[in-house]
Write a protein that holds these residues in place. Sequence first.
Motif, PDB file in Angstrom:
ATOM      1  N   MET A 233       7.060  -3.406   1.075  1.00 48.87           N
ATOM      2  CA  MET A 233       6.230  -4.608   1.190  1.00 48.87           C
ATOM      3  C   MET A 233       6.594  -5.343   2.480  1.00 48.87           C
ATOM      4  O   MET A 233       7.769  -5.590   2.761  1.00 48.87           O
ATOM      5  CB  MET A 233       6.490  -5.533   0.002  1.00 48.87           C
ATOM      6  N   TYR A 238       2.893  -9.660   1.195  1.00 49.68           N
ATOM      7  CA  TYR A 238       3.189 -10.784   0.298  1.00 49.68           C
ATOM      8  C   TYR A 238       2.109 -11.846   0.412  1.00 49.68           C
ATOM      9  O   TYR A 238       1.697 -12.438  -0.599  1.00 49.68           O
ATOM     10  CB  TYR A 238       4.579 -11.365   0.603  1.00 49.68           C
ATOM     11  N   THR A 242      -0.259 -13.101  -2.601  1.00 47.34           N
ATOM     12  CA  THR A 242      -0.399 -14.511  -2.994  1.00 47.34           C
ATOM     13  C   THR A 242      -1.875 -14.892  -3.051  1.00 47.34           C
ATOM     14  O   THR A 242      -2.329 -15.530  -4.023  1.00 47.34           O
ATOM     15  CB  THR A 242       0.316 -15.416  -1.961  1.00 47.34           C
TER      16      THR A 242
END
Lengths: 262, 283
Positions: A233, A238, A242
């Motif tokens: 990742m 990320y 989100t």
Amino acid sequence: MTGFLDLYSEKDTFLHRLDPRVKLLAVALISVLAFILTELLYLVVLLCFILLLLVLARSSYGKAFFALKFVVRFMILITLLWPLFDRSGAPVLFSIGPLDITEPAVWRGATSAVRVGCFATLWYILMFTTSQRDLVRALVKLGLRFDYGLALAISFRFIPTFGLTIESIKDAQRARALELDKGSILRRSRNYVSILVPTIVYALRTADTLALTLQSRAYGAFSNRTYLREIRMRASDYVAMTVVVLILLLPALAKYIYGVQI
Amino acid sequence: MIPRPDADSEDRVIFLRDAKFTYESGVEALKGVTLVIDKGEYLAVVGGNGSGKTTLAKHLNGLLRPTGGQVLVMGVQASTRTVAELARVVGYVFQNPDHQLFCRTVHDEVSFGPANIGLDGPEVKRRADRAIAVMNLSDIRDRPPLSLTLGLRRRVSIASVIAMEPQVLVLDEPTTGLDAREADELMAIIRRLNDEGTTIVLITHEMKLVAEHANRVVVMMDGKVVLDSDTRGAFSDLGLLRRSKLLPPPVTQLAHRLSQIGVSKDILTPQELVFELTRGDDQ
């Protein structure tokens, strides 16, 4: 032959670069969102957003057209059939014999059609932008046993090979004057035996060879295997994660905490 | 000059006139091929992988239809006939026998084709028996074909095609995977079929087979025929063969090397070379 055996095409877009696990999560969460939304207008907005993603994935026109053809046909079918089976509500728009077509049912049909359109298009985007290898890698990373992952990868890998072999078998039998679509049903099913038997024999022989190949490359010799390409990742993954979570969370909060009708 | 289709002779079994073929993927496999095959010829179609030789062969029995130009079989437009109809005239033996064997016995397997073209029981049996005899399979006629060795499986697959008694027999790489003895036996049988009047079209890149058996060689490169000559002529131009990703048999290469001491370049077999060399000694 019409279909595409591999929907994936190599491109360089943010959807292609995204970690496959995030993509799987996005498909799952946005599908849940499509379930939560009940108003046709918001669903149409969601579908437009998904179609925008399809454009951003820069999938080839041929493949996109091929995919959407099925989706659109399915959506039309749902819209048309829904009111025939759902006869609740009023007012009745019109009646065909004993069938009453009601206005709410028509809306519900359209809503379901758009919802299904959202699901299907999401999956297509996933398949367009994720190689089968990455998909399997993600599943293994998410806890699928490596054996099963490998089996899945091999079956994907052999779909085109099998397709070609079956074509060749068909040609070989046609060269022996086999006519597949002629004669009675009994004759036809007998004709298909001449395709099926060589296909099965080929499959068994291939499986046998494959097993030997895997063994000769030390498959399963060590319980602790390492991977050449680790998926990791990155910051952008990320961020994307989100965003995806928020896309689901905000409307869900609005609906279930604040009681907004969406 | 491209011969006209109506200038048709009795002996002409196959006539391709500027035949073109493009696969759905956009690959242009044939870029205008003109080829006349006469009755009784033993023709080898050679070329590197991807030169279009198999695509060409698949046009001879209608498995592929030209996307441009014409293919005539026995003077009739192949595009107006089904593959099943063409199969009576042009037999096509696929490279991999396992793509067609499915019956319980060799005899059943060989009877499949003749039964498909609508012959009656006794005629099917007569033709199957004949094909089995020709391919030397009488001893194993009741064995299951799938459990035979590759050499025998290939012979069964050829028997199952010649049982339809086609005038033209197309063989795609018939010796792949066979040992020298199996290959020799097979080629001897094919030679006998040719002697009895069957036109043979051999697709291969095994130049030794070509040198020893074919009467005429068609060299293909990039979807075009770059050379069409008798076998001797085909092996005299080493440069052309090399460009076509082909290599003549070692004995011919040796003859080319020896040409400076007066050996002729069109040697095809070891016997010929020996004869040439010993004749040289006498002088």
